[in-house]
Design a protein around this motif. Structure first.
Motif, PDB file in Angstrom:
ATOM      1  N   THR A  68      52.027 101.384  24.272  1.00 15.52           N
ATOM      2  CA  THR A  68      51.165 102.105  25.384  1.00 15.52           C
ATOM      3  C   THR A  68      50.863 101.286  26.544  1.00 15.52           C
ATOM      4  OG1 THR A  68      49.303 103.319  25.736  1.00 15.52           O
ATOM      5  CG2 THR A  68      49.063 101.752  24.154  1.00 15.52           C
ATOM      6  N   ARG A  69      50.779 101.732  27.790  1.00 21.84           N
ATOM      7  CA  ARG A  69      50.255 101.012  28.825  1.00 21.84           C
ATOM      8  C   ARG A  69      49.523 101.897  29.768  1.00 21.84           C
ATOM      9  NH1 ARG A  69      50.537  96.823  27.158  1.00 21.84           N
ATOM     10  NH2 ARG A  69      52.034  95.040  27.678  1.00 21.84           N
ATOM     11  N   THR A  70      48.500 101.263  30.446  1.00 26.03           N
ATOM     12  CA  THR A  70      47.594 102.082  31.228  1.00 26.03           C
ATOM     13  C   THR A  70      47.323 101.227  32.755  1.00 26.03           C
ATOM     14  OG1 THR A  70      46.191 103.020  29.549  1.00 26.03           O
ATOM     15  CG2 THR A  70      45.243 102.869  31.651  1.00 26.03           C
ATOM     16  N   THR A  71      47.813 102.033  33.728  1.00 30.85           N
ATOM     17  CA  THR A  71      47.700 101.202  34.993  1.00 30.85           C
ATOM     18  C   THR A  71      46.764 102.195  36.085  1.00 30.85           C
ATOM     19  OG1 THR A  71      49.927 100.475  34.731  1.00 30.85           O
ATOM     20  CG2 THR A  71      49.064 100.551  36.921  1.00 30.85           C
ATOM     21  N   ALA A  72      46.056 101.368  36.876  1.00 26.09           N
ATOM     22  CA  ALA A  72      45.286 102.059  37.810  1.00 26.09           C
ATOM     23  C   ALA A  72      45.906 102.145  39.249  1.00 26.09           C
ATOM     24  CB  ALA A  72      43.957 101.351  37.973  1.00 26.09           C
ATOM     25  N   GLY A  73      45.753 103.210  39.717  1.00 30.20           N
ATOM     26  CA  GLY A  73      45.775 103.607  41.221  1.00 30.20           C
ATOM     27  C   GLY A  73      44.569 103.743  41.790  1.00 30.20           C
ATOM     28  N   SER A  74      44.509 104.064  43.233  1.00 31.86           N
ATOM     29  CA  SER A  74      43.348 104.214  43.922  1.00 31.86           C
ATOM     30  C   SER A  74      43.309 104.795  45.187  1.00 31.86           C
ATOM     31  CB  SER A  74      42.381 102.820  44.289  1.00 31.86           C
ATOM     32  OG  SER A  74      43.410 102.022  44.934  1.00 31.86           O
ATOM     33  N   TYR A  75      42.299 105.684  45.497  1.00 26.32           N
ATOM     34  CA  TYR A  75      42.350 106.249  46.868  1.00 26.32           C
ATOM     35  C   TYR A  75      41.102 105.596  47.631  1.00 26.32           C
ATOM     36  CZ  TYR A  75      44.843 110.011  43.993  1.00 26.32           C
ATOM     37  OH  TYR A  75      45.870 110.468  43.111  1.00 26.32           O
ATOM     38  N   VAL A  76      41.288 105.725  48.705  1.00 27.72           N
ATOM     39  CA  VAL A  76      40.292 105.198  49.717  1.00 27.72           C
ATOM     40  C   VAL A  76      39.983 105.992  50.974  1.00 27.72           C
ATOM     41  CG1 VAL A  76      42.108 103.852  51.320  1.00 27.72           C
ATOM     42  CG2 VAL A  76      39.598 103.082  51.060  1.00 27.72           C
ATOM     43  N   ILE A  77      38.520 106.174  50.987  1.00 27.38           N
ATOM     44  CA  ILE A  77      38.151 107.348  52.116  1.00 27.38           C
ATOM     45  C   ILE A  77      38.433 106.602  53.363  1.00 27.38           C
ATOM     46  CG2 ILE A  77      36.158 108.093  52.980  1.00 27.38           C
ATOM     47  CD1 ILE A  77      37.029 109.659  50.506  1.00 27.38           C
ATOM     48  N   ALA A  78      39.154 107.246  54.312  1.00 22.26           N
ATOM     49  CA  ALA A  78      39.690 106.608  55.428  1.00 22.26           C
ATOM     50  C   ALA A  78      39.186 107.422  56.639  1.00 22.26           C
ATOM     51  CB  ALA A  78      40.936 106.736  55.724  1.00 22.26           C
ATOM     52  N   SER A  79      38.861 106.941  57.716  1.00 19.82           N
ATOM     53  CA  SER A  79      38.122 107.546  58.887  1.00 19.82           C
ATOM     54  C   SER A  79      38.909 107.188  60.031  1.00 19.82           C
ATOM     55  CB  SER A  79      36.797 106.899  58.942  1.00 19.82           C
ATOM     56  OG  SER A  79      36.709 105.271  59.386  1.00 19.82           O
ATOM     57  N   VAL A  80      38.835 108.024  61.018  1.00 17.38           N
ATOM     58  CA  VAL A  80      39.277 107.813  62.392  1.00 17.38           C
ATOM     59  C   VAL A  80      38.275 106.936  63.172  1.00 17.38           C
ATOM     60  CG1 VAL A  80      39.782 108.763  64.617  1.00 17.38           C
ATOM     61  CG2 VAL A  80      40.312 110.156  62.571  1.00 17.38           C
ATOM     62  N   SER A  81      39.176 105.947  63.904  1.00 16.75           N
ATOM     63  CA  SER A  81      38.244 104.690  64.460  1.00 16.75           C
ATOM     64  C   SER A  81      38.144 105.231  66.069  1.00 16.75           C
ATOM     65  CB  SER A  81      39.021 103.361  64.426  1.00 16.75           C
ATOM     66  OG  SER A  81      40.189 103.354  64.971  1.00 16.75           O
ATOM     67  N   LEU A  82      38.858 105.823  66.492  1.00 20.50           N
ATOM     68  CA  LEU A  82      38.879 106.353  67.930  1.00 20.50           C
ATOM     69  C   LEU A  82      39.734 107.419  68.392  1.00 20.50           C
ATOM     70  CD1 LEU A  82      37.512 104.963  70.676  1.00 20.50           C
ATOM     71  CD2 LEU A  82      39.647 103.600  71.017  1.00 20.50           C
ATOM     72  N   VAL A  83      39.307 108.270  69.237  1.00 27.09           N
ATOM     73  CA  VAL A  83      40.025 109.305  69.818  1.00 27.09           C
ATOM     74  C   VAL A  83      39.953 109.079  71.163  1.00 27.09           C
ATOM     75  CG1 VAL A  83      39.809 111.967  70.122  1.00 27.09           C
ATOM     76  CG2 VAL A  83      39.322 110.898  67.817  1.00 27.09           C
ATOM     77  N   ASN A  84      40.978 109.163  71.757  1.00 27.79           N
ATOM     78  CA  ASN A  84      41.087 108.707  73.390  1.00 27.79           C
ATOM     79  C   ASN A  84      41.938 110.260  73.880  1.00 27.79           C
ATOM     80  OD1 ASN A  84      40.058 106.385  73.787  1.00 27.79           O
ATOM     81  ND2 ASN A  84      42.073 105.500  72.957  1.00 27.79           N
ATOM     82  N   LEU A  85      41.394 110.490  75.177  1.00 21.71           N
ATOM     83  CA  LEU A  85      41.997 111.646  75.780  1.00 21.71           C
ATOM     84  C   LEU A  85      42.406 111.139  77.231  1.00 21.71           C
ATOM     85  CD1 LEU A  85      42.500 114.683  75.516  1.00 21.71           C
ATOM     86  CD2 LEU A  85      40.244 115.048  76.831  1.00 21.71           C
ATOM     87  N   ASN A 107      37.408 119.378  63.545  1.00 23.84           N
ATOM     88  CA  ASN A 107      36.641 120.145  64.490  1.00 23.84           C
ATOM     89  C   ASN A 107      36.541 119.412  65.993  1.00 23.84           C
ATOM     90  OD1 ASN A 107      35.782 121.819  62.362  1.00 23.84           O
ATOM     91  ND2 ASN A 107      34.377 120.249  61.623  1.00 23.84           N
ATOM     92  N   VAL A 108      37.691 119.058  66.280  1.00 22.64           N
ATOM     93  CA  VAL A 108      38.052 118.460  67.724  1.00 22.64           C
ATOM     94  C   VAL A 108      38.170 119.747  68.769  1.00 22.64           C
ATOM     95  CG1 VAL A 108      39.559 117.218  69.442  1.00 22.64           C
ATOM     96  CG2 VAL A 108      39.015 116.422  66.716  1.00 22.64           C
ATOM     97  N   VAL A 109      37.176 119.847  69.696  1.00 25.18           N
ATOM     98  CA  VAL A 109      37.249 120.514  70.721  1.00 25.18           C
ATOM     99  C   VAL A 109      37.486 119.979  71.989  1.00 25.18           C
ATOM    100  CG1 VAL A 109      35.894 122.383  71.987  1.00 25.18           C
ATOM    101  CG2 VAL A 109      35.458 122.272  69.632  1.00 25.18           C
ATOM    102  N   VAL A 110      38.425 120.329  72.863  1.00 26.67           N
ATOM    103  CA  VAL A 110      38.853 120.093  73.922  1.00 26.67           C
ATOM    104  C   VAL A 110      38.310 121.060  75.200  1.00 26.67           C
ATOM    105  CG1 VAL A 110      40.409 119.054  75.713  1.00 26.67           C
ATOM    106  CG2 VAL A 110      40.563 118.661  73.310  1.00 26.67           C
ATOM    107  N   SER A 111      37.518 120.614  76.045  1.00 31.25           N
ATOM    108  CA  SER A 111      37.081 121.652  77.163  1.00 31.25           C
ATOM    109  C   SER A 111      37.737 121.064  78.569  1.00 31.25           C
ATOM    110  CB  SER A 111      35.692 121.686  77.229  1.00 31.25           C
ATOM    111  OG  SER A 111      35.171 122.156  75.926  1.00 31.25           O
ATOM    112  N   ASP A 112      38.251 121.907  79.304  1.00 34.97           N
ATOM    113  CA  ASP A 112      38.845 121.568  80.740  1.00 34.97           C
ATOM    114  C   ASP A 112      38.795 122.949  81.347  1.00 34.97           C
ATOM    115  OD1 ASP A 112      39.931 120.150  82.874  1.00 34.97           O
ATOM    116  OD2 ASP A 112      42.011 120.450  82.024  1.00 34.97           O
ATOM    117  N   ALA A 113      37.662 122.782  82.429  1.00 41.24           N
ATOM    118  CA  ALA A 113      37.372 123.976  83.438  1.00 41.24           C
ATOM    119  C   ALA A 113      38.421 123.967  84.389  1.00 41.24           C
ATOM    120  CB  ALA A 113      36.045 123.798  83.884  1.00 41.24           C
TER     121      ALA A 113
END
Length: 268
Positions: free
Chosen positions: A191-208, A245-251
């Motif tokens: 028998t063998r047990t091996t670990a995997g992992s998940y990481v909470i990732a975030s957006v560092s920058l949004v440019n327009l 929930n990204v919203v772009v507004s352009d009159a």
């Protein structure tokens, strides 16, 4: 095939080894020859390796479902074997949250990529894996919905247990090997047990970015009465994760009117 050659496992289990001795000489003036043989089958050694295939923790966001961690079972013994699988993210420790393991899948076509329509939902057993063969296993997990911080880790364990048996290394399982021979449990203890992992990732920058091109009625680019201005907005997201929930507004600018039917998103 879902399996391939990884390394040499040694003499195949069940191979019959024959040793023959020959004695010849003279007896009472006559020559003689005697043969005697001993045979035995090679015992099956039960050995396996379980490895994580992800080069880094899998990036996820809070509340995400069906995030995939990828593992590989390799039969490093010298006979065919099958394995029973189980996965959990509960109570492992050393992480910041517990992923909920929702399903295991077996790679059906051997391409190492999870394809829900093609791959096999695991229920019982991996099917036979030949000596030196492997099978890829996908562990699907859901992330908890409460607020989690960027960089938080969640760990899952995948366990594989040889169907032929488990126990201390060197344990002999009489008659359990290939061809009715014995099986011997190897260093993996079945028998063998091996670990995997998940990481909470975030957006560092949004440019327009915004660009404009003028088409005047005479084929030029002068902003005069009757000209059409085409505006292009380009959003760029850097970093890992998902911007929600990204919203772009352009009159519409003063002194202009919107030309109906001209708005597109990603060309559509």
């Amino acid at each position: 095939s879902a399996w391939t050659i990884a390394h040499v496992a040694g003499t195949p289990a069940g191979t019959v080894i024959t040793n023959t001795v020959t004695v010849s000489g003279m007896l009472g003036g006559s020559g003689f020859t005697l043969n005697a043989s001993a045979t035995f089958p090679v015992a099956e050694r039960l050995e396996l390796v379980l490895t994580l295939q992800d080069a880094a923790p899998v990036g996820v966001v809070p509340g995400q479902a069906n995030a995939v961690a990828t593992f590989r079972i390799t039969n490093t013994g010298n006979g065919n074997d099958a394995y029973t699988l189980s996965g959990t993210g509960a109570g492992i420790g050393g992480d910041q949250f517990d992923p909920l393991v929702t399903a295991l899948y077996l790679d059906a076509n051997g391409n190492g990529t999870f394809e829900p329509a093609a791959d096999l939902l695991y229920s019982t057993g991996t099917g036979t894996i030949a000596a030196d063969g492997f099978r890829t296993v996908f562990v699907l997990s859901s992330m908890p919905a409460p607020s989690l911080a960027s960089g938080d880790l969640g760990t899952v364990n995948l366990t594989a247990v040889a169907d032929s048996g488990t126990g201390p290394a060197g344990t002999v399982l009489a008659g359990a090997g290939a061809g009715g021979g014995d099986a011997v449990i190897g260093n993996s203890q079945g028998t063998r047990t091996t670990a995997g992992s998940y990481v909470i990732a975030s957006v560092s920058l949004v440019n327009l970015a915004k660009a404009s091109v003028v088409f005047d009625p005479y084929g030029g680019n002068r902003p005069q009465p009757g000209a059409v201005i085409r505006y292009t907005l380009t959003a760029t997201v850097t970093g890992a994760g998902t911007a929600n929930n990204v919203v772009v507004s352009d009159a519409v600018p003063a002194s202009t009117t919107y030309l109906p039917g001209t708005m597109t998103l990603n060309g559509a």
